[in-house]
Scaffold this motif. Sequence first.
Motif, PDB file in Angstrom:
ATOM      1  N   ALA A 136     -23.040 -18.071 -16.652  1.00  0.00           N
ATOM      2  CA  ALA A 136     -22.375 -16.986 -17.152  1.00  0.00           C
ATOM      3  C   ALA A 136     -21.191 -16.535 -16.575  1.00  0.00           C
ATOM      4  N   ALA A 149     -18.885 -16.469 -22.966  1.00  0.00           N
ATOM      5  CA  ALA A 149     -19.603 -16.254 -21.739  1.00  0.00           C
ATOM      6  C   ALA A 149     -21.244 -16.176 -22.498  1.00  0.00           C
ATOM      7  N   THR A 150     -21.408 -15.270 -23.321  1.00  0.00           N
ATOM      8  CA  THR A 150     -22.665 -14.899 -23.481  1.00  0.00           C
ATOM      9  C   THR A 150     -23.303 -16.144 -24.437  1.00  0.00           C
ATOM     10  N   ALA A 153     -24.176 -19.203 -22.004  1.00  0.00           N
ATOM     11  CA  ALA A 153     -25.292 -18.823 -21.187  1.00  0.00           C
ATOM     12  C   ALA A 153     -26.564 -18.747 -21.950  1.00  0.00           C
TER      13      ALA A 153
END
Length: 206
Positions: A136, A149-150, A153
């Motif tokens: 992340a 990023a979410t 991840a």
Amino acid sequence: MRPARPLASALAATAGYLLGSFPAATLAARLATGGTTDLRTVGSGNPGAANAMTALGRRWGTAVLVADIGKGAAASWLGQALAGGTGAHLGGTAAVVGHCFPLWTRFKGGGKGAATSCGHCLATFPAYFPVDLAVALVVARWKRRALPATAVASAVWVGAGVLWWRKGWPNAWGPRPTPALPLAAAASSAVIFSRFWAARGWQERV
């Protein structure tokens, strides 16, 4: 491990949802400002740790972050106590749902669930948790956007869950890896992604 009994599983999910719906950010805003600030109407409009840090300051934002992570972890551990490993995954996922869609506000105005999912991961997939944080952080620094990023991840979280389950690798203090591990990761990720998308989270910088 035997499948959890339906009643125990239902209790794990219900308890997890209620824990997840605890309005930590709203409570922090009331304590910090005497009720004059509503995080849903300032900054990003999200009642979560990031907006709390912006609107209330680092100390209150950190407190909200710790509380939101704690909700996910506590829900998973309580779920495990009630219904074993399956209950842990049910409780953690339900906590994410409760944070994002709280009953108390008619299932609207919840947070995005990222911090609560960290607590869920910490309790149910501790062997992977450091990797989750690293992925992340790296993607966030690279893209400077919350949604990519979410998404990355989450995808790695689900993929790692499949790998740990298929390989039978050890999971520190977490429950033994089973198909419930990647399924719970996928369910929590889907809820979080839906909240980011609905709130135009792809535009948020991190």
